[in-house]
Design a protein around this motif. Structure first.
Motif, PDB file in Angstrom:
ATOM      1  N   ALA A 111       0.829  -1.209   0.000  1.00  0.00           N
ATOM      2  CA  ALA A 111       0.000   0.000   0.000  1.00  0.00           C
ATOM      3  C   ALA A 111       0.862   1.256   0.000  1.00  0.00           C
ATOM      4  CB  ALA A 111      -0.929  -0.002   1.214  1.00  0.00           C
ATOM      5  N   VAL A 112       1.984   1.214   0.702  1.00  0.00           N
ATOM      6  CA  VAL A 112       2.880   2.375   0.740  1.00  0.00           C
ATOM      7  C   VAL A 112       3.391   2.699  -0.660  1.00  0.00           C
ATOM      8  CG1 VAL A 112       5.149   3.185   1.515  1.00  0.00           C
ATOM      9  CG2 VAL A 112       3.597   2.109   3.147  1.00  0.00           C
ATOM     10  N   PHE A 113       3.935   1.696  -1.358  1.00  0.00           N
ATOM     11  CA  PHE A 113       4.563   1.961  -2.654  1.00  0.00           C
ATOM     12  C   PHE A 113       3.548   2.145  -3.775  1.00  0.00           C
ATOM     13  CE2 PHE A 113       7.986   0.013  -0.198  1.00  0.00           C
ATOM     14  CZ  PHE A 113       8.974   0.965  -0.395  1.00  0.00           C
ATOM     15  N   ALA A 114       2.299   1.721  -3.532  1.00  0.00           N
ATOM     16  CA  ALA A 114       1.239   1.958  -4.511  1.00  0.00           C
ATOM     17  C   ALA A 114       0.490   3.256  -4.240  1.00  0.00           C
ATOM     18  CB  ALA A 114       0.263   0.784  -4.529  1.00  0.00           C
ATOM     19  N   GLY A 115       0.773   3.880  -3.091  1.00  0.00           N
ATOM     20  CA  GLY A 115       0.092   5.123  -2.753  1.00  0.00           C
ATOM     21  C   GLY A 115      -1.364   4.945  -2.377  1.00  0.00           C
ATOM     22  N   LYS A 116      -1.716   3.756  -1.853  1.00  0.00           N
ATOM     23  CA  LYS A 116      -3.106   3.475  -1.474  1.00  0.00           C
ATOM     24  C   LYS A 116      -3.299   3.804   0.010  1.00  0.00           C
ATOM     25  CE  LYS A 116      -3.712  -0.142  -4.955  1.00  0.00           C
ATOM     26  NZ  LYS A 116      -4.009  -1.576  -5.197  1.00  0.00           N
ATOM     27  N   LEU A 117      -3.647   5.045   0.283  1.00  0.00           N
ATOM     28  CA  LEU A 117      -3.731   5.526   1.661  1.00  0.00           C
ATOM     29  C   LEU A 117      -4.787   4.802   2.502  1.00  0.00           C
ATOM     30  CD1 LEU A 117      -3.237   9.323   0.944  1.00  0.00           C
ATOM     31  CD2 LEU A 117      -1.583   7.744   1.911  1.00  0.00           C
ATOM     32  N   PRO A 118      -6.003   4.566   1.985  1.00  0.00           N
ATOM     33  CA  PRO A 118      -6.989   3.855   2.815  1.00  0.00           C
ATOM     34  C   PRO A 118      -6.530   2.443   3.198  1.00  0.00           C
ATOM     35  CG  PRO A 118      -8.073   4.946   0.969  1.00  0.00           C
ATOM     36  CD  PRO A 118      -6.602   5.015   0.711  1.00  0.00           C
TER      37      PRO A 118
ATOM     38  N   ARG B 150       3.620   9.133  10.174  1.00  0.00           N
ATOM     39  CA  ARG B 150       4.067  10.273   9.345  1.00  0.00           C
ATOM     40  C   ARG B 150       4.971   9.804   8.208  1.00  0.00           C
ATOM     41  NH1 ARG B 150       7.097  15.778  11.524  1.00  0.00           N
ATOM     42  NH2 ARG B 150       7.312  16.775   9.483  1.00  0.00           N
ATOM     43  N   ALA B 151       5.911   8.902   8.517  1.00  0.00           N
ATOM     44  CA  ALA B 151       6.837   8.415   7.483  1.00  0.00           C
ATOM     45  C   ALA B 151       6.097   7.618   6.410  1.00  0.00           C
ATOM     46  CB  ALA B 151       7.913   7.543   8.133  1.00  0.00           C
ATOM     47  N   LEU B 152       5.192   6.757   6.830  1.00  0.00           N
ATOM     48  CA  LEU B 152       4.460   5.926   5.868  1.00  0.00           C
ATOM     49  C   LEU B 152       3.548   6.757   4.990  1.00  0.00           C
ATOM     50  CD1 LEU B 152       3.620   2.877   8.189  1.00  0.00           C
ATOM     51  CD2 LEU B 152       5.412   3.036   6.448  1.00  0.00           C
ATOM     52  N   TRP B 153       2.893   7.736   5.584  1.00  0.00           N
ATOM     53  CA  TRP B 153       2.018   8.610   4.799  1.00  0.00           C
ATOM     54  C   TRP B 153       2.833   9.456   3.810  1.00  0.00           C
ATOM     55  CZ3 TRP B 153      -3.174  10.621   4.597  1.00  0.00           C
ATOM     56  CH2 TRP B 153      -4.108   9.744   5.153  1.00  0.00           C
ATOM     57  N   THR B 154       4.000   9.908   4.241  1.00  0.00           N
ATOM     58  CA  THR B 154       4.854  10.696   3.349  1.00  0.00           C
ATOM     59  C   THR B 154       5.219   9.889   2.111  1.00  0.00           C
ATOM     60  OG1 THR B 154       5.788  11.969   5.185  1.00  0.00           O
ATOM     61  CG2 THR B 154       7.068  11.892   3.143  1.00  0.00           C
ATOM     62  N   LEU B 155       5.617   8.627   2.325  1.00  0.00           N
ATOM     63  CA  LEU B 155       5.980   7.775   1.192  1.00  0.00           C
ATOM     64  C   LEU B 155       4.763   7.427   0.338  1.00  0.00           C
ATOM     65  CD1 LEU B 155       8.552   5.335   2.842  1.00  0.00           C
ATOM     66  CD2 LEU B 155       9.000   7.299   1.366  1.00  0.00           C
ATOM     67  N   ALA B 156       3.629   7.169   0.985  1.00  0.00           N
ATOM     68  CA  ALA B 156       2.428   6.810   0.230  1.00  0.00           C
ATOM     69  C   ALA B 156       1.964   7.964  -0.658  1.00  0.00           C
ATOM     70  CB  ALA B 156       1.315   6.397   1.190  1.00  0.00           C
ATOM     71  N   ARG B 157       2.123   9.183  -0.174  1.00  0.00           N
ATOM     72  CA  ARG B 157       1.763  10.336  -1.013  1.00  0.00           C
ATOM     73  C   ARG B 157       2.680  10.414  -2.234  1.00  0.00           C
ATOM     74  NH1 ARG B 157       1.315  13.198   4.112  1.00  0.00           N
ATOM     75  NH2 ARG B 157      -0.880  13.484   4.664  1.00  0.00           N
ATOM     76  N   VAL B 158       3.960  10.098  -2.031  1.00  0.00           N
ATOM     77  CA  VAL B 158       4.879  10.058  -3.167  1.00  0.00           C
ATOM     78  C   VAL B 158       4.448   8.968  -4.141  1.00  0.00           C
ATOM     79  CG1 VAL B 158       7.281   9.611  -3.873  1.00  0.00           C
ATOM     80  CG2 VAL B 158       6.808  10.944  -1.809  1.00  0.00           C
ATOM     81  N   GLY B 159       4.035   7.824  -3.590  1.00  0.00           N
ATOM     82  CA  GLY B 159       3.599   6.712  -4.416  1.00  0.00           C
ATOM     83  C   GLY B 159       2.380   7.027  -5.272  1.00  0.00           C
ATOM     84  N   ARG B 160       1.559   7.958  -4.818  1.00  0.00           N
ATOM     85  CA  ARG B 160       0.358   8.311  -5.585  1.00  0.00           C
ATOM     86  C   ARG B 160       0.692   9.074  -6.859  1.00  0.00           C
ATOM     87  NH1 ARG B 160      -3.924  11.162  -1.679  1.00  0.00           N
ATOM     88  NH2 ARG B 160      -5.123  11.088  -3.623  1.00  0.00           N
ATOM     89  N   THR B 161       1.741   9.846  -6.817  1.00  0.00           N
ATOM     90  CA  THR B 161       2.047  10.731  -7.964  1.00  0.00           C
ATOM     91  C   THR B 161       3.351  10.380  -8.666  1.00  0.00           C
ATOM     92  OG1 THR B 161       3.152  12.271  -6.453  1.00  0.00           O
ATOM     93  CG2 THR B 161       0.811  12.649  -6.898  1.00  0.00           C
ATOM     94  N   ASN B 162       4.122   9.453  -8.064  1.00  0.00           N
ATOM     95  CA  ASN B 162       5.453   9.157  -8.577  1.00  0.00           C
ATOM     96  C   ASN B 162       5.395   8.465  -9.937  1.00  0.00           C
ATOM     97  OD1 ASN B 162       8.169   9.402  -8.158  1.00  0.00           O
ATOM     98  ND2 ASN B 162       8.390   7.451  -7.103  1.00  0.00           N
ATOM     99  N   ARG B 163       6.355   8.766 -10.764  1.00  0.00           N
ATOM    100  CA  ARG B 163       6.538   8.094 -12.048  1.00  0.00           C
ATOM    101  C   ARG B 163       8.018   7.870 -12.248  1.00  0.00           C
ATOM    102  NH1 ARG B 163       2.063   7.621 -11.315  1.00  0.00           N
ATOM    103  NH2 ARG B 163       0.260   7.977 -12.676  1.00  0.00           N
ATOM    104  N   ALA B 164       8.363   6.714 -12.784  1.00  0.00           N
ATOM    105  CA  ALA B 164       9.783   6.422 -12.987  1.00  0.00           C
ATOM    106  C   ALA B 164      10.402   7.418 -13.951  1.00  0.00           C
ATOM    107  CB  ALA B 164       9.960   5.000 -13.523  1.00  0.00           C
ATOM    108  N   ASP B 165      11.601   7.852 -13.630  1.00  0.00           N
ATOM    109  CA  ASP B 165      12.304   8.805 -14.509  1.00  0.00           C
ATOM    110  C   ASP B 165      12.771   8.133 -15.803  1.00  0.00           C
ATOM    111  OD1 ASP B 165      13.890  10.357 -11.635  1.00  0.00           O
ATOM    112  OD2 ASP B 165      11.932  10.730 -12.576  1.00  0.00           O
TER     113      ASP B 165
END
Length: 342
Positions: free
Chosen positions: A221-228, A327-342
């Protein structure tokens, strides 16, 4: 002060001092809290089936109208006999209802208050720990020794046997929540049916590795950005007594594994080829591929640093561990929601 250690709980509750007129039972293991409150309530009255002797009160109702608990505790039973009042857990403050009973304890009823994981500075916990007429009982996730005892009791109760190696294996698969563990054992006994012994193959067929499955849910869930989903998994693991640093450690291990895989992809290998070398359970193959398609090496490096710092912080400040982890998990999950590989 009347505060006891977690390992002293069973012995203390079995020989409850009559001077203690209010018992606060709290902790992250909701199943164990409920089980101990239920056992104490039954043992504190002559007839547990009599609703006038064993009174159930909703915690939310008590919090909204604190005097209701005081009135009930000071009511004299029409037919005499011992009485107990069991207050269900609530997220709302109960100090206003409890403090009058700490100052002037009920002589007629034992008050049992159930609560969740209360920090050391929680007003309800500190008030009960400081009062001479109250007892505060912590309930944390079952250790392997406790699980072994539960397994033995339930297996004997079903008139079956289990060898030590199978019992130890079963205990290792169960989580830290008492009620969840009992349900898993009940399911296993039902599956065994009329067979006299529980075998390793029975355990493998029926009992899932609850703790590992829930940790995998949190990590993905963290790396997929699935907060719920992250919230649900973290709440479940916390209720089972899993230390916040252990949760963060599981995410850190995945971040390191993804970083190594991402670096191989950056060097020219295909995503599926790299994932195929990771020996993942089938359900996690797709989620890992998705993570590798959306997290760059730079972002994964940042994640590793953030998680390392968070783990150190939880160990330095145990009381703030859950907040730091969240806080740490939510920070990463938010990145996971919008992140795209460079």
């Amino acid at each position: 002060m009347v505060a006891i250690k977690a390992h002293e709980a069973e012995r203390t509750l079995a020989r409850l001092d009559p001077a203690w007129r209010l018992v606060l039972i709290y902790g992250p293991d909701a199943g164990l809290v409920s089980e101990r409150a239920s056992a104490l309530g039954r043992s504190s009255v002559d007839d547990p089936n009599d609703a006038f002797q064993l009174i159930r009160m909703d915690g939310d109702v008590v919090a909204a109208d604190p005097l209701r608990l005081v009135d009930e505790a000071n009511t004299i039973g029409l037919f005499g006999g011992r009485r107990a009042i069991r207050v269900s857990p609530t997220s709302k403050p109960l100090q206003a209802a409890v403090e009058p009973l700490l100052a002037t304890p009920s002589q007629d009823a034992l008050v049992i208050v159930e609560a969740g994981d209360l920090q050391r500075t929680n007003p309800l916990r500190t008030a009960c720990e400081r009062a001479r007429t109250a007892l505060a009982v912590p309930c944390y996730g079952d250790a392997a020794r406790d699980l072994g005892t539960i397994i033995d009791e339930m297996v004997r109760g079903a008139a079956k046997s289990i060898d030590r190696n199978t019992r130890d294996h079963l205990a290792g698969l169960l989580g830290g929540d008492r009620q969840t563990s009992r349900r898993e054992i009940e399911k296993l006994l039902l599956y065994v049916g009329s067979e006299p012994a529980i075998l390793a193959e029975h355990v493998e067929a029926v009992v899932g590795d609850t703790a590992q499955r829930e940790q995998a849910m949190l990590v993905d869930a963290v790396f997929a950005g699935k907060l719920p989903v992250l919230d649900l998994a973290q709440a479940k693991l916390s209720s089972e007594g899993l230390d916040p640093s252990v949760m963060l450690g599981a995410v850190l291990r995945q971040a390191l594994a993804l970083l190594k895989a991402r670096q191989a992809i950056d060097a020219g290998r295909g995503v599926r080829d790299v994932v195929g070398t990771m020996r993942l359970p089938y359900p996690r193959i797709a989620t890992t591929e998705a993570a590798l398609n959306t997290w760059s090496s730079a972002k994964l490096n940042d994640a590793v640093g953030l998680l390392g710092n968070a783990i150190l912080a939880t160990r330095q400040s145990a009381d703030m561990g859950r907040a730091i982890a969240t806080r740490a998990l939510w920070t990463l999950a938010r990145v996971g929601r919008t992140n795209r590989a460079d």
